[in-house]
Design a protein around this motif. Structure first.
Motif, PDB file in Angstrom:
ATOM      1  N   GLY A  16       8.366  -3.385  44.049  1.00 27.83           N
ATOM      2  CA  GLY A  16       7.719  -3.410  42.456  1.00 27.83           C
ATOM      3  C   GLY A  16       7.970  -2.629  41.608  1.00 27.83           C
ATOM      4  O   GLY A  16       9.262  -2.660  41.070  1.00 27.83           O
ATOM      5  N   ASP A  17       7.100  -2.275  40.725  1.00 32.79           N
ATOM      6  CA  ASP A  17       7.325  -1.290  39.658  1.00 32.79           C
ATOM      7  C   ASP A  17       7.575  -0.116  39.380  1.00 32.79           C
ATOM      8  O   ASP A  17       6.182   0.486  40.051  1.00 32.79           O
ATOM      9  N   ASN A  18       7.438   1.250  38.629  1.00 33.82           N
ATOM     10  CA  ASN A  18       7.412   2.014  38.644  1.00 33.82           C
ATOM     11  C   ASN A  18       5.433   2.107  37.709  1.00 33.82           C
ATOM     12  O   ASN A  18       4.695   2.564  38.751  1.00 33.82           O
ATOM     13  N   SER A  19       5.213   0.947  37.713  1.00 36.00           N
ATOM     14  CA  SER A  19       3.140   0.919  37.056  1.00 36.00           C
ATOM     15  C   SER A  19       2.441   0.898  38.448  1.00 36.00           C
ATOM     16  O   SER A  19       1.253   1.444  38.533  1.00 36.00           O
ATOM     17  N   ASN A 172      13.011  -1.857  43.504  1.00 36.33           N
ATOM     18  CA  ASN A 172      13.362  -2.827  42.516  1.00 36.33           C
ATOM     19  C   ASN A 172      13.589  -4.245  42.710  1.00 36.33           C
ATOM     20  O   ASN A 172      14.560  -4.942  43.785  1.00 36.33           O
ATOM     21  N   THR A 173      13.093  -5.166  42.326  1.00 32.29           N
ATOM     22  CA  THR A 173      12.983  -6.067  42.892  1.00 32.29           C
ATOM     23  C   THR A 173      14.071  -7.344  42.619  1.00 32.29           C
ATOM     24  O   THR A 173      13.994  -8.389  42.917  1.00 32.29           O
ATOM     25  N   LYS A 174      14.121  -6.511  41.581  1.00 30.24           N
ATOM     26  CA  LYS A 174      15.270  -7.526  40.704  1.00 30.24           C
ATOM     27  C   LYS A 174      16.936  -7.173  41.521  1.00 30.24           C
ATOM     28  O   LYS A 174      16.873  -5.877  41.663  1.00 30.24           O
TER      29      LYS A 174
END
Length: 199
Positions: A16-19, A172-174
């Motif tokens: 996912g992401d950092n948050s 990272n999903t990107k």
């Protein structure tokens, strides 16, 4: 016998992401009322999913007039601290330059120098037993792999006497596409070290 709620497990790998990662890790390590310094605040994206009413989060960066290499805080004044300096050597992003004092021509050694100077300050301002979150990513420099997360680990332990509490991998999903002929695997993950200050 009184029953207690058991929180969902926190795993070493987060997709996912950092948050999302910071929410899980702060839930694991912080307690209500903790005072936290994020010295590379930027847009505050780390804390978007965190219930900020639970903690006293102080966010600064160069745009707020505070350089993480020379913090205006008293010794041992925060329960926990967080640093995420630029780990991309080459950037044209104006926001990166404004917030973190990096330029397009920053070298790998200069990036490590930012971590070293920042860690020195975080060790100073973090209370004994407190946690220091350090975000990083490996990179290629001069056509060779630079295992930044290992270099930062060694720096934290050998130079600053920190204990290695945990290492998280953020996937990272990107999927970034190479802009050049590949000679190494393209990195789609980064790291979050959790170090603990001496008690």
């Amino acid at each position: 016998m009184q029953s207690h709620d058991v929180q969902d497990p926190v795993y070493t790998v987060h997709v996912g992401d950092n948050s999302g990662l910071i929410k899980k890790v702060s839930d694991l390590y912080f307690v209500d009322g903790d005072k936290v310094a994020d010295v590379t605040w930027g847009r505050g994206v780390f804390w978007k999913q965190v219930d900020k009413s639970k903690y006293d989060i102080i966010g600064t960066d160069l745009k707020t007039g505070v350089d993480f290499r020379n913090l205006p805080y008293e010794d041992n004044s925060f329960n926990h601290t967080v640093i995420d300096p630029p780990y991309a050597r080459i950037t044209n992003l104006k926001g990166m330059v404004d917030c973190y004092n990096t330029t397009r021509h920053t070298t790998h050694d200069e990036i490590l120098g930012l971590y070293r100077a920042g860690l020195k300050e975080l060790v100073r301002i973090t209370k004994p037993g407190g946690f220091i979150f350090v975000k990083c990513q490996d990179e290629i420099h001069g056509g060779k792999q630079k295992w930044t997360h290992i270099e930062i680990h060694d720096m934290a332990v050998e130079e600053f006497g920190l204990y290695t509490k945990d290492l998280f991998v953020l996937v990272n999903t990107k999927k970034p596409k190479p802009l050049y002929k590949q000679q190494h695997a393209r990195k789609n993950h980064s790291y979050l070290w959790v170090f603990q200050a001496k008690k």
